[in-house]
Design a protein around this motif. Structure first.
Motif, PDB file in Angstrom:
ATOM      1  N   ASP A 121       0.842  -1.221  -0.124  1.00 31.12           N
ATOM      2  CA  ASP A 121      -0.136  -0.034   0.041  1.00 31.12           C
ATOM      3  C   ASP A 121       0.853   1.376   0.045  1.00 31.12           C
ATOM      4  O   ASP A 121       0.429   2.105   0.893  1.00 31.12           O
ATOM      5  CB  ASP A 121      -0.931   0.011   1.140  1.00 31.12           C
ATOM      6  N   ASN A 122       1.823   1.235  -1.016  1.00 27.44           N
ATOM      7  CA  ASN A 122       2.286   2.664  -1.302  1.00 27.44           C
ATOM      8  C   ASN A 122       1.817   3.057  -2.488  1.00 27.44           C
ATOM      9  O   ASN A 122       2.379   3.883  -3.068  1.00 27.44           O
ATOM     10  CB  ASN A 122       3.938   2.404  -1.220  1.00 27.44           C
ATOM     11  N   SER A 123       0.784   2.539  -2.816  1.00 27.83           N
ATOM     12  CA  SER A 123       0.210   2.902  -4.129  1.00 27.83           C
ATOM     13  C   SER A 123       0.301   4.318  -4.520  1.00 27.83           C
ATOM     14  O   SER A 123       0.454   4.768  -5.465  1.00 27.83           O
ATOM     15  CB  SER A 123      -0.978   2.167  -4.371  1.00 27.83           C
ATOM     16  N   LEU A 124      -0.492   5.171  -3.475  1.00 26.07           N
ATOM     17  CA  LEU A 124      -0.568   6.491  -3.643  1.00 26.07           C
ATOM     18  C   LEU A 124       0.555   7.366  -3.718  1.00 26.07           C
ATOM     19  O   LEU A 124       0.757   7.879  -4.679  1.00 26.07           O
ATOM     20  CB  LEU A 124      -1.653   6.893  -2.473  1.00 26.07           C
ATOM     21  N   THR A 159     -13.276   2.055  -7.792  1.00 25.91           N
ATOM     22  CA  THR A 159     -13.508   3.146  -7.070  1.00 25.91           C
ATOM     23  C   THR A 159     -15.023   3.219  -6.891  1.00 25.91           C
ATOM     24  O   THR A 159     -15.641   2.264  -7.515  1.00 25.91           O
ATOM     25  CB  THR A 159     -13.267   4.619  -7.560  1.00 25.91           C
ATOM     26  N   SER A 198      -4.541  -1.430  -4.053  1.00 26.72           N
ATOM     27  CA  SER A 198      -4.219  -0.049  -4.010  1.00 26.72           C
ATOM     28  C   SER A 198      -5.144   0.691  -3.276  1.00 26.72           C
ATOM     29  O   SER A 198      -5.733   1.870  -3.595  1.00 26.72           O
ATOM     30  CB  SER A 198      -4.205   0.572  -5.459  1.00 26.72           C
ATOM     31  N   THR A 199      -5.298   0.286  -1.876  1.00 23.53           N
ATOM     32  CA  THR A 199      -6.421   0.954  -0.957  1.00 23.53           C
ATOM     33  C   THR A 199      -6.137   2.216  -0.779  1.00 23.53           C
ATOM     34  O   THR A 199      -7.115   3.190  -0.990  1.00 23.53           O
ATOM     35  CB  THR A 199      -6.379   0.166   0.355  1.00 23.53           C
ATOM     36  N   SER A 200      -5.115   2.844  -0.537  1.00 30.45           N
ATOM     37  CA  SER A 200      -4.737   4.259  -0.253  1.00 30.45           C
ATOM     38  C   SER A 200      -5.059   5.137  -1.624  1.00 30.45           C
ATOM     39  O   SER A 200      -5.563   6.057  -1.319  1.00 30.45           O
ATOM     40  CB  SER A 200      -3.335   4.432   0.327  1.00 30.45           C
ATOM     41  N   LEU A 201      -4.715   4.547  -2.672  1.00 35.28           N
ATOM     42  CA  LEU A 201      -4.901   5.320  -3.951  1.00 35.28           C
ATOM     43  C   LEU A 201      -6.426   5.338  -4.153  1.00 35.28           C
ATOM     44  O   LEU A 201      -7.193   6.616  -4.578  1.00 35.28           O
ATOM     45  CB  LEU A 201      -4.191   4.594  -5.278  1.00 35.28           C
ATOM     46  N   ASN A 260      -8.973   5.016  -2.055  1.00 32.93           N
ATOM     47  CA  ASN A 260      -9.487   5.933  -1.113  1.00 32.93           C
ATOM     48  C   ASN A 260      -9.546   7.406  -1.575  1.00 32.93           C
ATOM     49  O   ASN A 260     -10.370   7.988  -1.224  1.00 32.93           O
ATOM     50  CB  ASN A 260      -9.092   5.771   0.343  1.00 32.93           C
ATOM     51  N   LYS A 261      -8.276   7.727  -1.918  1.00 29.41           N
ATOM     52  CA  LYS A 261      -7.992   9.103  -2.362  1.00 29.41           C
ATOM     53  C   LYS A 261      -8.954   9.572  -3.503  1.00 29.41           C
ATOM     54  O   LYS A 261      -9.777  10.507  -3.602  1.00 29.41           O
ATOM     55  CB  LYS A 261      -6.446   9.169  -2.655  1.00 29.41           C
TER      56      LYS A 261
END
Ligand SMILES: Nc1ncnc2c1ncn2[C@@H]1O[C@H](COP(=O)(O)OP(=O)(O)OP(=O)(O)O)[C@@H](O)[C@H]1O
Ligand SMILES: [Mg+2]
Lengths: 492, 246
Positions: free
Chosen positions: A32-35, A125, A239-242, A244-245
């Motif tokens: 999860d460093n996707s963002l 998304t 890519s959860t963080s991405l 979410n954003k």
């Protein structure tokens, strides 16, 4: 929505998984460093299949061909909110998922609907648009048809593998359903009365109707789950963080009703300017680009294919110790394998399969795949050519003290090439035509460009006629040139 | 006795089950002209091709100037082949090159001679075989006799110490045989060591130093032309001579 799950895609996805186990595909360690990764990279690569107005399509913007449409607007907004640049990569819809999984693109915005099956492989998304389905008919038939149930005894058309295709099959009675790969082909079939109606998404139907006075649209009344009628953005699994954003952006788009208020009208404007001048001459630049790429691919592939062919032919003729036998065996296996599999699969394999290890652009991948393919065929011609040179030539050269290699290079190969020149010429001409296969990975050669022009102008036949003539001019010119050199060589 | 140029010891060659050469031990001395004669299929060509290893012997030894070719690595064999020119029944000129290029190719590619000196040498050789005016012709425009003379010039361009001829006149129209034999005779006169497989008995008699009569995989007789043609020893040779002298 488009929901193609062709066999090829399934195969490739399986392959990607398999290779993924051994390789170091980016999607596994994406954790999860996707963002952070995207923001560090500063570029967000959006994959889309621009043959689907008003979602995404090709248009001439300030004299240049560009991908436009409401999905592009959404992509721009997403990128802007992330503080990065947007880069658009075009490819066929079939290829999008694999491209995402292999890291060729960072996200898909292509009217893709978040079905449970897809959710297993990618992260979606929230949905940004909810459409519906209509059926396009000939205006003269207006009144005759009311909805999906009116076509009993008739024929409905839909894009193969799409949601509407499946719905048309399942939710009609006594109606023949015919699938085709392209919307413009379907419309063409409708106008030539091979079909009585074409099921398609509402925005597409409206685009066709507003641009073609002979068409009309009626409601479909298909019953659909909401996941089959709405579109969402796809990211790589995990890519959860991405996601979410980006969801914040999507939510804002929905809250402010930006799609209806801004994005669709903007797309419609291109559609209008687009249809003002649908003469083929207006698109000469698109066709020129097509010719340019077709020639680049052909010439490069002939060049590398020839080198590969010579090496393979020599390997296949190697005799002697264990190592040489092994070499011969490998070359033989390679030639058989390449000749026994479709070029289309090879192209996709190089682009997506090798893409796991090295990031090759589509054009490069296409050239590599076609060179590898052509090399196998050229090898057989050359082997035949070498065998056709009298053994006495080799003996004379060897008796003069020339080594095996010198004999091959200075005596046998020149004569072999002269003998097989017509076959090599044929291969060149075949490649001009076969290079069209790389259109599936989004290389802008002639076929690809003609498809763009077709979906751009809503004219089905004219672009086909144009590229037919263009291909013929190319192959005819090439064969004249080859004949000239052949005659010259005969004198020598 | 001078040191032999070629020594053949217990040479045997089979193609599968077909034993073509059975047990041959002979030598060729410098300056000698050996004429190999014998019935068709007797292994003459095979023997000649074993001398420069175009054919790999099944067993036995073939030595050139004391070096055994059969135990040598490929590279050394290649360079020893330069010293043994070979002329074939079918000429085997390179059809895609001019006469001049045919002659220059090996000196330039193998010996890395420069173009000017290779061209000069080629013209000299063409003068020697009487064909300098055909330097720029392509092989298919030459008569058989001319083509074979070019082939001889091409072999000579590597400055060989021995020349091997495999029926150089068999493919020629009768009126062209003479011009090729004349060139060969001149060569012999200049002291070239030669091994010639031929059916031209006149040439064998007048130019040959030794006659090797070959049949059934053996050299059946090795004698002078005078003795061989007047008094052959073996029945095989008598039989052969009676047939060709009819
Ligand atoms: N490469 C080969 N493979 C198999 N058999 C061969 C090969 N070359 C020659 N032979 C056989 O070896 C035998 C001798 O052939 P060779 O050509 O040496 O005879 P020759 O004395 O030169 O005959 P000719 O007068 O007809 O030229 C023949 O039976 C021939 O079939
Ligand atoms: Mg012979």
């Amino acid at each position: 929505m488009k929901k193609k799950i062709g066999l090829l895609l399934a195969m490739l996805a399986a392959l990607v998984m398999m290779v993924g186990v051994f390789g170091n595909p980016t999607q596994v360690q994406a954790a999860d460093n996707s963002l952070a990764k995207i923001q560090k990279k500063g570029v967000l690569v959006m994959g889309t299949s621009p043959d689907y107005p008003p979602y995404e399509f090709q248009a001439t913007v300030k004299g240049k061909s560009a991908v436009v449409g409401m999905d592009v607007k959404i992509g721009e907004k997403v990128a802007k909110d992330l503080g990065v640049k947007l880069k658009i990569k075009s490819m066929s819809f079939d290829s999008l998922l694999v491209a995402l999984q292999t890291g060729k693109i960072d996200m898909i915005i292509s009217g893709m609907n978040p079905t449970p099956a897809r959710r297993k492989n990618v992260d979606f998304t929230h949905t940004y648009y909810k459409g519906g389905y209509e059926i396009v008919i000939n205006k003269t038939d207006k009144g005759k048809y009311k909805n999906k149930d009116s076509f009993s005894g008739g024929t409905l058309g839909a894009q193969t593998g799409t949601t509407q295709y499946n719905a048309a099959k399942k939710q009609t009675k006594n109606t023949k359903v015919k699938g085709m790969t392209s919307q413009s082909d379907l419309i063409l079939a409708l106008q030539s009365h091979k079909l009585d109606g074409v099921a398609m998404e509402k925005p597409s139907a409206e685009a066709y109707v507003s641009n073609n006075k002979q068409l009309a649209a009626i409601p479909s009344d298909f019953s659909m789950s909401s996941s089959a009628t709405s579109s969402a953005i796809a990211f790589r699994k995990g890519s959860t963080s991405l996601v979410n954003k980006v969801n914040k952006t999507v939510d804002q788009i929905k809250k402010e009703n930006l799609v209806k208020k801004e994005y669709l009208p903007a797309a419609g404007k291109y559609l209008k300017t687009n249809t003002v001048n649908t003469s083929m001459g207006h698109y000469w630049k698109a066709f020129l680009t097509g010719i340019e790429y077709t020639l680049i691919i052909t010439v490069c592939s002939v060049f590398f294919g020839f080198i590969i062919g010579v090496l393979l032919a020599l390997a296949r003729l190697a005799k002697g110790n264990f190592l040489k036998s092994l070499l011969r065996w490998i070359a033989t296996a390679y030639v058989e394998f390449i000749r026994g599999t479709p070029m289309m699969v090879q192209v996709m394999f190089v682009y997506f399969g090798l893409g796991l290890f090295v990031n090759l652009p589509a054009l490069t991948s296409g050239i590599i795949a076609i060179s590898l393919n052509s090399g196998a065929y050229v090898a057989e011609y050359i082997r035949g050519g070498i065998n056709s040179v009298d053994i006495g030539q080799t003996e004379a050269a060897r008796s003069l003290g020339m080594s095996n290699g010198e004999t091959m290079r200075f005596v046998v190969l020149p004569q072999a090439l002269k003998n097989i020149w017509p076959s090599l010429g044929n291969e060149f001409i075949t490649l001009i035509k076969d290079s069209s296969i790389v259109s599936i990975i989004g290389v802008t050669e002639l076929i690809y460009q003609s498809n763009i022009v077709r979906s751009d102008t809503y004219r089905g036949v004219a672009p086909i006629v144009v590229i037919m003539v263009l291909y013929f001019v190319l192959t005819f010119t090439a064969s004249r040139i080859l004949n000239y050199f052949e005659r010259k060589m005969q004198h020598a | 006795m001078p040191k032999p140029v070629i020594e053949v010891e217990k040479l045997a060659k089979s193609f599968g089950d077909n034993a073509v050469l059975k047990d041959i031990t002979e030598q060729v001395n410098p300056g000698q002209v050996i004429v190999v004669i014998g019935p068709s299929g007797g292994g003459k060509s095979t023997f000649l091709r074993c001398l420069n290893l175009l054919e790999t012997p099944t067993s036995g030894k073939v030595a050139f100037e004391g070096h055994d070719l059969t135990t040598m690595d490929t590279k050394s064999v290649n360079s020893l082949r330069e010293k043994m020119g070979m002329v074939f029944q079918g000429f085997n000129l390179f059809p895609n090159m001019t006469v001049l290029e045919n002659i220059k190719l090996a000196p330039m590619k193998v010996k890395h001679a420069d173009d000017a000196s290779a061209t000069k040498q080629a013209h000299e050789l063409l003068q020697r075989v009487g064909l300098d005016d055909h330097a720029d012709a392509f092989p298919d425009s030459l008569s058989g006799g001319q083509a074979q003379r070019v082939a001889i010039a091409r072999a000579l361009a590597m400055n060989p110490e021995v020349m091997l001829f495999d029926e150089p006149t068999s493919a020629l129209d009768p009126e062209m045989v003479g011009e090729v034999l004349n060139v060969m005779q001149e060569l012999a006169k200049d002291g070239m060591t030669m091994v010639v497989v031929t059916h031209e008995m006149g040439f064998a008699k007048s130019v040959g130093d030794r006659i090797w009569f070959m049949a059934d995989g053996y050299i059946q007789e090795n004698s002078t032309p005078e003795k061989f043609f007047a008094n052959p020893e073996t029945d095989r040779a008598k039989d052969f001579l009676s047939k060709i002298l009819m």
